[in-house]
Design an enzyme around this catalytic site. Sequence first.
Site, PDB file in Angstrom:
ATOM      1  N   HIS A 288       0.832  -1.272  -0.169  1.00  0.00           N
ATOM      2  CA  HIS A 288      -0.096  -0.018  -0.104  1.00  0.00           C
ATOM      3  C   HIS A 288       0.851   1.327  -0.208  1.00  0.00           C
ATOM      4  O   HIS A 288       2.084   1.161  -0.009  1.00  0.00           O
ATOM      5  CB  HIS A 288      -0.888  -0.199   1.128  1.00  0.00           C
ATOM      6  CG  HIS A 288      -0.290   0.031   2.524  1.00  0.00           C
ATOM      7  ND1 HIS A 288       0.433   1.080   3.326  1.00  0.00           N
ATOM      8  CD2 HIS A 288       0.086  -0.934   3.135  1.00  0.00           C
ATOM      9  CE1 HIS A 288       0.722   0.712   4.322  1.00  0.00           C
ATOM     10  NE2 HIS A 288       0.755  -0.417   4.388  1.00  0.00           N
ATOM     11  N   CYS A 304       2.709  -4.585   7.183  1.00  0.00           N
ATOM     12  CA  CYS A 304       2.434  -4.747   5.271  1.00  0.00           C
ATOM     13  C   CYS A 304       3.713  -4.118   4.894  1.00  0.00           C
ATOM     14  O   CYS A 304       4.788  -3.648   5.279  1.00  0.00           O
ATOM     15  CB  CYS A 304       1.105  -3.777   5.216  1.00  0.00           C
ATOM     16  SG  CYS A 304      -0.214  -4.745   5.907  1.00  0.00           S
TER      17      CYS A 304
END
Length: 329
Positions: A288, A304
């Site tokens: 992301h 992440c």
Amino acid sequence: MKRVASVALGIVCLLSPAIAAPQTLNLETVNSAAWSAETGKSKEIDPALVKAQVLLDRARFSPGVIDGHDGENLRNAIKAFDAAHDLKSDEGLDEKSWAKLNETSSDPALIEYTITAEDVKGPFVAIPEKMEEQAKLDHLGYSSAEELLSEKFHMDTDLLKALNPGKSFDKAGTSILVANVEAKTSGSGKVEKAAKIEVVKSEHMVRVVNKEGSVVATYPASIGSEEKPAPSGSFKVRAVAPNPNYTYNPDYAFKGVKSKEKFEIKPGPNNPVGSTWIDLSIESYGIHGTPEPEKVGKAYSHGCVRLTNWDVEALSKMVEKGTPVDFID
């Protein structure tokens, strides 16, 4: 980009060596910059490094934020670029790397750009630090036209200001100097689909591998943390979500978040996961964007894989549902 300037304090000594004067920074000095043995040695913004970073960005070996300074993200991008072009790498910009980079595009590194009404119309948003407060906003847009323009041209805010001394960024019709990140490079310019994505933890990098096994793009990344380590193994892309909401789960127990209930933060480039979410086949993990691009590759993520907004947007066009993603220790 939210950046706090630091002031260095020092003691002047009669025997201290002379400090080289900073190089002039303008359209001409950047576009005509040439490599030398002194490139990257100064603490000032280096015109040659600005040019190198723009060229790397256009060749899809991203240096992250274009700032005109040497650093790990730039060195990793050069190393990956050299490897892709069968050049011997010493993890820094040398004469051969410079020559090969300049072969990728003859377009200028800097161009003049006229600020548009769209750039300055907003609405701009004061972004609170606490996630619980962010959840009260209906959109996490840019905090200023300055931030919007910096991201639009993949630049550090300090570089944007240094190239445009005394200029206001919130007035349509103003002409400014920006990185020419949209120029064409050698080759077809067609976006190549990824056969595989490699998340290389030790190098803080995401690599895009084509069906021939060649690395065709790299992006600096923040990958996991001690609090929430990134996974190991092989997974797949499940979906790509542009302009995503972010849902906080109290099971994450992020430092500084006191809420014991789930809450949602609305979309926008200053959303905790930035402008794009690439969902992976492991629960709660994805690739992301970020509201703080200058920290990519330098600060840990919440588990992440965090890229700059512009890099994750580029990557999202190269993947599809089912694209393999390997986490490499």
